[in-house]
Design a protein around this motif. Structure first.
Motif, PDB file in Angstrom:
ATOM      1  N   ARG A 110       0.833  -1.211   0.000  1.00  0.00           N
ATOM      2  CA  ARG A 110       0.000   0.000   0.000  1.00  0.00           C
ATOM      3  C   ARG A 110       0.863   1.255   0.000  1.00  0.00           C
ATOM      4  O   ARG A 110       0.563   2.224  -0.701  1.00  0.00           O
ATOM      5  N   ASN A 111       1.930   1.238   0.784  1.00  0.00           N
ATOM      6  CA  ASN A 111       2.834   2.380   0.846  1.00  0.00           C
ATOM      7  C   ASN A 111       3.495   2.615  -0.510  1.00  0.00           C
ATOM      8  O   ASN A 111       3.534   3.751  -1.003  1.00  0.00           O
ATOM      9  N   GLN A 112       4.001   1.563  -1.130  1.00  0.00           N
ATOM     10  CA  GLN A 112       4.648   1.688  -2.436  1.00  0.00           C
ATOM     11  C   GLN A 112       3.638   2.115  -3.506  1.00  0.00           C
ATOM     12  O   GLN A 112       3.968   2.919  -4.386  1.00  0.00           O
ATOM     13  N   PHE A 113       2.417   1.593  -3.436  1.00  0.00           N
ATOM     14  CA  PHE A 113       1.374   1.938  -4.398  1.00  0.00           C
ATOM     15  C   PHE A 113       1.029   3.427  -4.305  1.00  0.00           C
ATOM     16  O   PHE A 113       0.940   4.127  -5.321  1.00  0.00           O
ATOM     17  N   ALA A 114       0.846   3.923  -3.074  1.00  0.00           N
ATOM     18  CA  ALA A 114       0.521   5.342  -2.873  1.00  0.00           C
ATOM     19  C   ALA A 114       1.680   6.235  -3.296  1.00  0.00           C
ATOM     20  O   ALA A 114       1.485   7.254  -3.965  1.00  0.00           O
ATOM     21  N   ASP A 115       2.904   5.855  -2.918  1.00  0.00           N
ATOM     22  CA  ASP A 115       4.087   6.642  -3.283  1.00  0.00           C
ATOM     23  C   ASP A 115       4.244   6.716  -4.802  1.00  0.00           C
ATOM     24  O   ASP A 115       4.487   7.794  -5.357  1.00  0.00           O
ATOM     25  N   ASN A 116       4.092   5.590  -5.466  1.00  0.00           N
ATOM     26  CA  ASN A 116       4.212   5.561  -6.917  1.00  0.00           C
ATOM     27  C   ASN A 116       3.111   6.394  -7.570  1.00  0.00           C
ATOM     28  O   ASN A 116       3.358   7.099  -8.555  1.00  0.00           O
ATOM     29  N   GLY A 117       1.903   6.340  -7.044  1.00  0.00           N
ATOM     30  CA  GLY A 117       0.797   7.134  -7.577  1.00  0.00           C
ATOM     31  C   GLY A 117       1.046   8.626  -7.448  1.00  0.00           C
ATOM     32  O   GLY A 117       0.770   9.403  -8.371  1.00  0.00           O
TER      33      GLY A 117
END
Length: 142
Positions: A110-117
């Motif tokens: 979730r952290n990587q997904f939000a950061d990438n977004g």
């Protein structure tokens, strides 16, 4: 003239394309969080971007593909560890193993997904600013 415009926008175009691909990989990890023996994947964005920029330029002419049946799709063969753009798809190292062999850590994903977004949106903002600057230069805005 068009070649210079392509060169001007190439970095952000390449970065956005990689961000989009990474978002798909991260979404796949999240979707398979409960799949036994699923191994979380990711790409090393910095090295993938460097590789993509080295390969950037006019695309080479595609080689003709041989098909064994007239209804086959003309897709090039690729390994499971390589993305279509040539970037390496890596396995994520889990902080703690699961009993079922799944290596997806939902907090990390979730952290990587939000950061990438967020970084994708920043890239869109930068490319919009570049286009506005070009339009202002073309129109001779004051």
């Amino acid at each position: 003239m068009i070649g210079k415009l392509d060169d001007y926008l190439r970095f952000h175009e390449t970065a956005l394309s990689l961000r989009s691909t990474r978002q798909q990989v991260l979404a796949s990890n999240i979707a398979n969080a409960d799949t036994p023996n699923f191994k979380a994947r990711d790409i090393d964005f910095a090295s993938a971007l460097q590789g993509a920029l080295k390969r950037a330029g006019p695309p080479p002419a595609p080689a003709p593909l041989n098909a064994t049946a007239p209804r086959h799709f003309p897709n090039p063969a690729q390994g499971a560890d390589v993305l279509p753009d040539g970037s390496a798809l890596l396995y994520r190292t889990p902080a703690q193993g699961a009993v079922d062999g799944n290596t997806v850590d939902m907090d990390v994903e979730r952290n990587q997904f939000a950061d990438n977004g967020i970084r994708y949106e920043a890239g869109i903002t930068l490319i919009n600013a570049q286009i506005k600057e070009m339009m202002a230069a073309i129109q001779g805005a004051q």
